[in-house]
Design a protein around this motif. Structure first.
Motif, PDB file in Angstrom:
ATOM      1  N   ARG A  70       0.837  -1.208   0.000  1.00  0.00           N
ATOM      2  CA  ARG A  70       0.000   0.000   0.000  1.00  0.00           C
ATOM      3  C   ARG A  70       0.873   1.261   0.000  1.00  0.00           C
ATOM      4  NH1 ARG A  70      -3.321  -3.267   3.133  1.00  0.00           N
ATOM      5  NH2 ARG A  70      -2.379  -2.618   5.093  1.00  0.00           N
ATOM      6  N   ALA A  71       1.951   1.241   0.791  1.00  0.00           N
ATOM      7  CA  ALA A  71       2.848   2.414   0.850  1.00  0.00           C
ATOM      8  C   ALA A  71       3.547   2.632  -0.497  1.00  0.00           C
ATOM      9  CB  ALA A  71       3.874   2.218   1.969  1.00  0.00           C
ATOM     10  N   MET A  72       3.949   1.524  -1.125  1.00  0.00           N
ATOM     11  CA  MET A  72       4.639   1.632  -2.426  1.00  0.00           C
ATOM     12  C   MET A  72       3.678   2.174  -3.487  1.00  0.00           C
ATOM     13  SD  MET A  72       7.754  -0.031  -1.993  1.00  0.00           S
ATOM     14  CE  MET A  72       8.261  -0.693  -3.523  1.00  0.00           C
ATOM     15  N   SER A  73       2.456   1.652  -3.469  1.00  0.00           N
ATOM     16  CA  SER A  73       1.459   2.063  -4.453  1.00  0.00           C
ATOM     17  C   SER A  73       1.179   3.568  -4.337  1.00  0.00           C
ATOM     18  CB  SER A  73       0.182   1.240  -4.228  1.00  0.00           C
ATOM     19  OG  SER A  73      -0.854   1.737  -5.006  1.00  0.00           O
ATOM     20  N   ASP A  74       1.027   4.051  -3.110  1.00  0.00           N
ATOM     21  CA  ASP A  74       0.774   5.485  -2.901  1.00  0.00           C
ATOM     22  C   ASP A  74       1.950   6.309  -3.432  1.00  0.00           C
ATOM     23  OD1 ASP A  74      -1.604   4.881  -1.734  1.00  0.00           O
ATOM     24  OD2 ASP A  74      -0.924   5.161   0.331  1.00  0.00           O
ATOM     25  N   ALA A  75       3.165   5.819  -3.186  1.00  0.00           N
ATOM     26  CA  ALA A  75       4.356   6.551  -3.651  1.00  0.00           C
ATOM     27  C   ALA A  75       4.380   6.628  -5.172  1.00  0.00           C
ATOM     28  CB  ALA A  75       5.623   5.882  -3.120  1.00  0.00           C
ATOM     29  N   VAL A  76       4.055   5.509  -5.838  1.00  0.00           N
ATOM     30  CA  VAL A  76       4.102   5.499  -7.309  1.00  0.00           C
ATOM     31  C   VAL A  76       2.982   6.368  -7.894  1.00  0.00           C
ATOM     32  CG1 VAL A  76       3.990   4.037  -9.375  1.00  0.00           C
ATOM     33  CG2 VAL A  76       5.253   3.260  -7.355  1.00  0.00           C
ATOM     34  N   LYS A  77       1.814   6.366  -7.243  1.00  0.00           N
ATOM     35  CA  LYS A  77       0.717   7.237  -7.729  1.00  0.00           C
ATOM     36  C   LYS A  77       1.159   8.703  -7.714  1.00  0.00           C
ATOM     37  CE  LYS A  77      -3.172   4.370  -6.418  1.00  0.00           C
ATOM     38  NZ  LYS A  77      -3.794   3.884  -5.189  1.00  0.00           N
ATOM     39  N   ARG A  78       1.863   9.096  -6.665  1.00  0.00           N
ATOM     40  CA  ARG A  78       2.321  10.493  -6.578  1.00  0.00           C
ATOM     41  C   ARG A  78       3.291  10.807  -7.723  1.00  0.00           C
ATOM     42  NH1 ARG A  78       2.201   9.340  -0.994  1.00  0.00           N
ATOM     43  NH2 ARG A  78       4.383   8.728  -0.861  1.00  0.00           N
ATOM     44  N   VAL A  79       4.174   9.850  -8.021  1.00  0.00           N
ATOM     45  CA  VAL A  79       5.171  10.071  -9.077  1.00  0.00           C
ATOM     46  C   VAL A  79       4.491  10.174 -10.441  1.00  0.00           C
ATOM     47  CG1 VAL A  79       7.074   8.982 -10.323  1.00  0.00           C
ATOM     48  CG2 VAL A  79       7.021   8.904  -7.840  1.00  0.00           C
ATOM     49  N   MET A  80       3.524   9.294 -10.673  1.00  0.00           N
ATOM     50  CA  MET A  80       2.908   9.264 -12.005  1.00  0.00           C
ATOM     51  C   MET A  80       2.006  10.479 -12.232  1.00  0.00           C
ATOM     52  SD  MET A  80       2.453   5.191 -12.588  1.00  0.00           S
ATOM     53  CE  MET A  80       2.306   5.153 -14.356  1.00  0.00           C
ATOM     54  N   ALA A  81       1.620  11.146 -11.150  1.00  0.00           N
ATOM     55  CA  ALA A  81       0.769  12.339 -11.291  1.00  0.00           C
ATOM     56  C   ALA A  81       1.592  13.589 -11.593  1.00  0.00           C
ATOM     57  CB  ALA A  81      -0.026  12.545 -10.014  1.00  0.00           C
ATOM     58  N   THR A  82       2.921  13.482 -11.503  1.00  0.00           N
ATOM     59  CA  THR A  82       3.747  14.697 -11.711  1.00  0.00           C
ATOM     60  C   THR A  82       4.174  14.823 -13.170  1.00  0.00           C
ATOM     61  OG1 THR A  82       5.777  13.491 -11.169  1.00  0.00           O
ATOM     62  CG2 THR A  82       4.695  14.681  -9.377  1.00  0.00           C
TER      63      THR A  82
END
Ligand code: AP5
Length: 226
Positions: A214-226
């Protein structure tokens, strides 16, 4: 792809047993990125008996790092494949300062860059048990653990129904210790390197697999939104 429509380049950094492979496969499914594991690419070269594989075999069995030249050659070939167009999760690469610089040069040729580096933070001691208890499905490669991740039905792979499993030649306590030493000497300095570039995120990878995911997924979502 990031919001700017460039392929995502994500690096998973962490010692043996941190869960890089486990989490890379989950992120692959969730985000459609492609996992590139230099360990897997080198094991394929060893199994195929290529010149690179012959040179890498003894080094891997001793738990040391394979030379940058060999690693870069196998990775470069794989990054040319069309399935990497949306983005890649680099699992186990880069592992030295030389590999990190070579990656920057490779990406700059196609106007790409490293978008995010996730440092999977763990304690050394429990990593020996994680590595020594690991096994995989011989058919599809799904990963399991004697204690932490067993198939729902004993002896049958959850993913493909296969009944043959295998263990890696370097997954024993002695070699795992050598791999941890190599990690701290040659790879851990990359944490500061990427932190200085403002792309590093630290994740507590001592938690159970689902919590880390869950922590990894949240981190990747933030990256892909930039
Ligand atoms: P490589 O194949 O990359 O191995 P590694 O980095 O040592 O990492 P592991 O595959 O052991 O661990 P992992 O973090 O992927 O953990 P996993 O998810 O499987 O490299 C092997 C060798 O190849 C190197 O020693 C070197 O010789 C060579 N090599 C590779 N790349 C190179 C490079 N760039 N340069 C030079 N040489 C290179 O998890 C482990 C186990 O724990 C699994 O059973 C899993 O189910 C379980 N687990 C995972 N997460 C958790 C959790 N949160 N809680 C409990 N159990 C968990």
């Amino acid at each position: 792809m990031t919001a700017k429509n460039t392929p995502t380049v994500l690096i998973l950094l962490g010692p043996p047993g941190a869960g890089k492979g486990t989490q890379a496969r989950l992120l692959e499914e969730e985000f459609g990125l492609v996992q590139l594991s230099t360990g897997d690419l080198l094991r394929s070269a060893v199994a195929a008996g290529t010149e690179a594989g012959k040179q890498a075999k003894a080094v891997m069995e001793a738990g040391a790092l394979v030379s940058d030249d060999i690693v870069l050659a196998v990775l470069h070939d794989r990054m040319e494949d069309p399935d990497t167009a949306k983005g890649v999760i680099l699992d186990g690469f880069p592992r030295t300062a030389g590999q990190a610089e070579a990656l920057d040069q490779l990406l700059s040729r196609s106007n790409q860059r490293v978008n995010s580096v996730i440092s999977m933070e763990v304690e050394d001691g429990p990593m020996i048990a994680r590595v020594a208890g690991r096994y995989t499905c011989a058919t599809c490669g799904e990963g399991y653990h004697d204690q932490f991740k067993q198939p729902a039905k004993a002896g049958v792979c959850d993913k493909c129904g296969g009944t043959e499993f295998k263990r890696r030649a370097d997954d024993n306590a002695k070699t795992a210790g050598a791999r941890l030493t190599a990690y701290h000497a040659q790879t851990a300095p990359l944490i500061a390197y990427y932190e200085g570039r403002g792309v590093l995120e630290r994740i507590d990878a001592m938690a159970d697999i689902a919590t880390v995911s869950r922590a990894m997924s949240d981190a990747v979502k933030r990256v892909m939104a930039t």
